[in-house]
Design a protein around this motif. Structure first.
Motif, short mmCIF file in Angstrom:
data_model
loop_
_atom_site.label_atom_id
_atom_site.label_comp_id
_atom_site.label_asym_id
_atom_site.label_seq_id
_atom_site.Cartn_x
_atom_site.Cartn_y
_atom_site.Cartn_z
N LYS A 1 -54.90 6.11 60.88
CA LYS A 1 -53.75 6.02 59.97
C LYS A 1 -54.09 5.05 58.85
N ARG A 2 -53.86 5.48 57.64
CA ARG A 2 -54.06 4.64 56.46
C ARG A 2 -52.69 4.22 55.96
N ASP A 3 -52.36 2.93 56.07
CA ASP A 3 -51.03 2.45 55.71
C ASP A 3 -50.81 2.34 54.21
N ARG A 4 -51.84 1.95 53.47
CA ARG A 4 -51.66 1.83 52.02
C ARG A 4 -51.91 3.20 51.38
N TYR A 5 -51.52 3.31 50.14
CA TYR A 5 -51.67 4.61 49.47
C TYR A 5 -53.13 4.92 49.20
N ASN B 1 -43.64 15.65 52.67
CA ASN B 1 -44.76 15.69 53.59
C ASN B 1 -45.59 16.96 53.46
N ASP C 1 -41.98 11.16 48.94
CA ASP C 1 -41.88 11.20 50.39
C ASP C 1 -41.77 12.63 50.93
N TYR D 1 -49.75 9.16 50.36
CA TYR D 1 -49.20 8.05 51.13
C TYR D 1 -49.18 8.43 52.61
N GLU D 2 -49.25 7.40 53.46
CA GLU D 2 -49.12 7.58 54.92
C GLU D 2 -50.08 8.63 55.47
N TYR E 1 -49.97 13.80 55.23
CA TYR E 1 -49.77 12.81 54.17
C TYR E 1 -48.50 13.16 53.40
N ARG F 1 -52.62 10.38 57.78
CA ARG F 1 -52.98 10.39 59.21
C ARG F 1 -54.01 11.49 59.42
#
Length: 129
Positions: A66-70, A109, A107, A44-45, A102, A47
């Motif tokens: 940046k990829r916003d979706r998973y 990191n 959540d 997720y998230e 990511y 960059r």
């Protein structure tokens, strides 16, 4: 039970290329970065950020993808970056580092750095005045 979940770590890597992109000093370098989630867990998230340490690159603002979706497990995707090569770049092969950041489903990191190589094949000819 927490030990099971903390092991759910996605792993994002850059796909290796067989050909090193070439560019002349003063030109534009167009890089297509192919990235892979080679783990069994979604990321997720995501960059992807180039690191410009001692590079013959000219840029006006930070460049970040940046990829916003998973990003699904065991999947591939790509993004492109365009860089201006400085006019005074010397002929040679350069390693441009990218930082990949990511998170997992909890959540937590993660990050790593990987290098993509490019070659400056010709110096810019300076006019004689």
């Amino acid at each position: 039970m927490d030990e099971i979940y903390t092991e759910k770590v996605p792993r994002i890597i850059l796909e290796e290329t067989e050909v090193i992109p070439e560019v002349e000093a003063g030109g534009e370098l167009n890089l297509t970065i192919k990235y892979i989630n080679d783990s069994a867990h979604n990321a997720y998230e995501l960059r992807i950020t180039p690191i410009f340490d001692d590079m013959p690159l000219v840029y006006e603002r930070p460049i970040v993808f940046k990829r916003d979706r998973y990003f699904k497990s065991r999947s591939k995707d790509s993004t492109s970056f365009t860089f201006k090569i400085s006019d005074d770049a010397k002929v040679g092969v350069y390693g441009l580092k990218f930082k990949l950041e990511y998170a997992n489903s909890r959540d937590e990191n993660y990050d790593n750095e990987q290098t993509v190589y490019f070659k400056v094949s010709k110096e810019k000819v300076k006019p004689i005045i």
